[in-house]
Motif scaffolding. Structure first.
Motif, short mmCIF file in Angstrom:
data_model
loop_
_atom_site.label_atom_id
_atom_site.label_comp_id
_atom_site.label_asym_id
_atom_site.label_seq_id
_atom_site.Cartn_x
_atom_site.Cartn_y
_atom_site.Cartn_z
N ARG A 55 8.95 -34.41 0.89
CA ARG A 55 7.98 -33.33 1.10
C ARG A 55 6.62 -33.84 1.54
N HIS A 56 6.23 -35.01 1.07
CA HIS A 56 4.93 -35.55 1.47
C HIS A 56 4.94 -35.96 2.94
N LEU A 57 6.03 -36.57 3.36
CA LEU A 57 6.14 -36.99 4.75
C LEU A 57 6.30 -35.78 5.68
N ALA A 58 7.15 -34.84 5.30
CA ALA A 58 7.35 -33.64 6.13
C ALA A 58 6.04 -32.87 6.30
N GLY A 59 5.27 -32.76 5.23
CA GLY A 59 3.99 -32.06 5.31
C GLY A 59 2.98 -32.79 6.18
N ALA A 60 2.93 -34.11 6.05
CA ALA A 60 2.01 -34.92 6.86
C ALA A 60 2.37 -34.83 8.34
N LEU A 61 3.65 -34.83 8.67
CA LEU A 61 4.09 -34.73 10.06
C LEU A 61 3.70 -33.37 10.65
N ALA A 62 3.79 -32.32 9.84
CA ALA A 62 3.46 -30.98 10.33
C ALA A 62 1.98 -30.86 10.68
N GLU A 63 1.14 -31.72 10.13
CA GLU A 63 -0.30 -31.67 10.39
C GLU A 63 -0.71 -32.47 11.63
N LEU A 64 0.21 -33.21 12.23
CA LEU A 64 -0.14 -34.04 13.38
C LEU A 64 -0.30 -33.22 14.65
N GLY A 65 -1.18 -33.67 15.51
CA GLY A 65 -1.40 -33.02 16.79
C GLY A 65 -1.41 -34.05 17.92
N HIS A 66 -1.58 -33.56 19.12
CA HIS A 66 -1.58 -34.40 20.31
C HIS A 66 -2.66 -35.48 20.21
N GLY A 67 -2.26 -36.71 20.43
CA GLY A 67 -3.18 -37.84 20.39
C GLY A 67 -3.33 -38.49 19.03
N HIS A 68 -2.85 -37.83 17.98
CA HIS A 68 -2.92 -38.46 16.67
C HIS A 68 -2.00 -39.67 16.64
N GLU A 69 -2.36 -40.64 15.82
CA GLU A 69 -1.56 -41.86 15.73
C GLU A 69 -0.93 -41.99 14.35
N VAL A 70 0.28 -42.56 14.36
CA VAL A 70 1.06 -42.80 13.15
C VAL A 70 1.45 -44.26 13.14
N LEU A 71 1.08 -44.97 12.08
CA LEU A 71 1.51 -46.36 11.91
C LEU A 71 2.76 -46.37 11.05
N VAL A 72 3.85 -46.91 11.59
CA VAL A 72 5.07 -47.14 10.83
C VAL A 72 5.07 -48.64 10.55
N CYS A 73 5.06 -49.01 9.27
CA CYS A 73 4.86 -50.43 8.97
C CYS A 73 5.82 -50.98 7.94
N ASP A 74 5.92 -52.31 7.97
CA ASP A 74 6.73 -53.02 6.99
C ASP A 74 5.98 -53.08 5.65
N ALA A 75 6.64 -53.61 4.65
CA ALA A 75 6.07 -53.64 3.31
C ALA A 75 4.86 -54.56 3.19
N GLY A 76 4.70 -55.49 4.12
CA GLY A 76 3.60 -56.44 4.03
C GLY A 76 2.36 -56.11 4.83
N MET A 77 2.41 -55.08 5.66
CA MET A 77 1.26 -54.74 6.50
C MET A 77 0.11 -54.24 5.63
N PRO A 78 -1.09 -54.80 5.82
CA PRO A 78 -2.22 -54.27 5.07
C PRO A 78 -2.53 -52.84 5.53
N ILE A 79 -2.66 -51.95 4.57
CA ILE A 79 -2.90 -50.54 4.89
C ILE A 79 -4.40 -50.29 4.84
N PRO A 80 -4.97 -49.81 5.94
CA PRO A 80 -6.41 -49.59 5.97
C PRO A 80 -6.83 -48.41 5.09
N VAL A 81 -8.08 -48.44 4.68
CA VAL A 81 -8.65 -47.31 3.94
C VAL A 81 -8.90 -46.19 4.95
N GLY A 82 -8.54 -45.00 4.62
CA GLY A 82 -8.83 -43.86 5.49
C GLY A 82 -7.63 -43.01 5.82
N PRO A 83 -6.60 -43.57 6.50
CA PRO A 83 -5.46 -42.72 6.87
C PRO A 83 -4.69 -42.22 5.64
#
Length: 129
Positions: free
Chosen positions: A9-37
């Motif tokens: 439900r968290h992912l489905a809801g987040a995807l529904a909020e995306l619009g044209h030009g928005h970016e989505v990072l799909v990452c492995d377990a080791g990628m540092p996740i920035p503050v903000g998104p």
């Protein structure tokens, strides 16, 4: 209750909020996740769910007009390289450090349990018309 597609439900809801030009990072377990998104962390155990499983599920739901990955993936992770090049013929490759800095502008980060290196991609959303 949904019977198909993304059930988280968290992912489905987040995807529904995306619009044209928005970016989505799909990452492995080791990628540092920035503050903000917004972050949806799907990691359960090393390798679960895999980068490929999550990417395939997201591509079933989203219109993507561009993708960026680290050029280091080519030497370090042949499976991720093949997957990315199959899905994105115009894949943009940048140094891993640049990908990390670009990810700060993502609207959404989806963390997988992937435990192989450089299994990361920054997707740019398009429109269906």
């Amino acid at each position: 209750m949904r019977k198909s597609g993304i059930l988280n439900r968290h992912l489905a809801g987040a995807l529904a909020e995306l619009g044209h030009g928005h970016e989505v990072l799909v990452c492995d377990a080791g990628m540092p996740i920035p503050v903000g998104p917004r972050v949806v962390d799907l990691a359960f155990r090393a390798g679960v769910p895999s980068f490929a499983e999550v990417l395939d599920g997201l591509l079933d739901e989203l219109v993507i007009e561009g993708a960026t990955a680290a050029h280091e993936v080519r030497g370090a992770n042949p499976a991720a390289t093949a997957l990315l090049e199959a899905h994105f013929p115009a894949l943009e490759l940048v140094p891993h450090e640049k990908l990390k800095s670009l990810s700060a502008g993502a609207r959404l980060v989806v963390r997988t349990g992937e435990a192989r290196p450089y299994a990361n991609v920054l997707l740019r959303c398009g429109v269906f018309f």
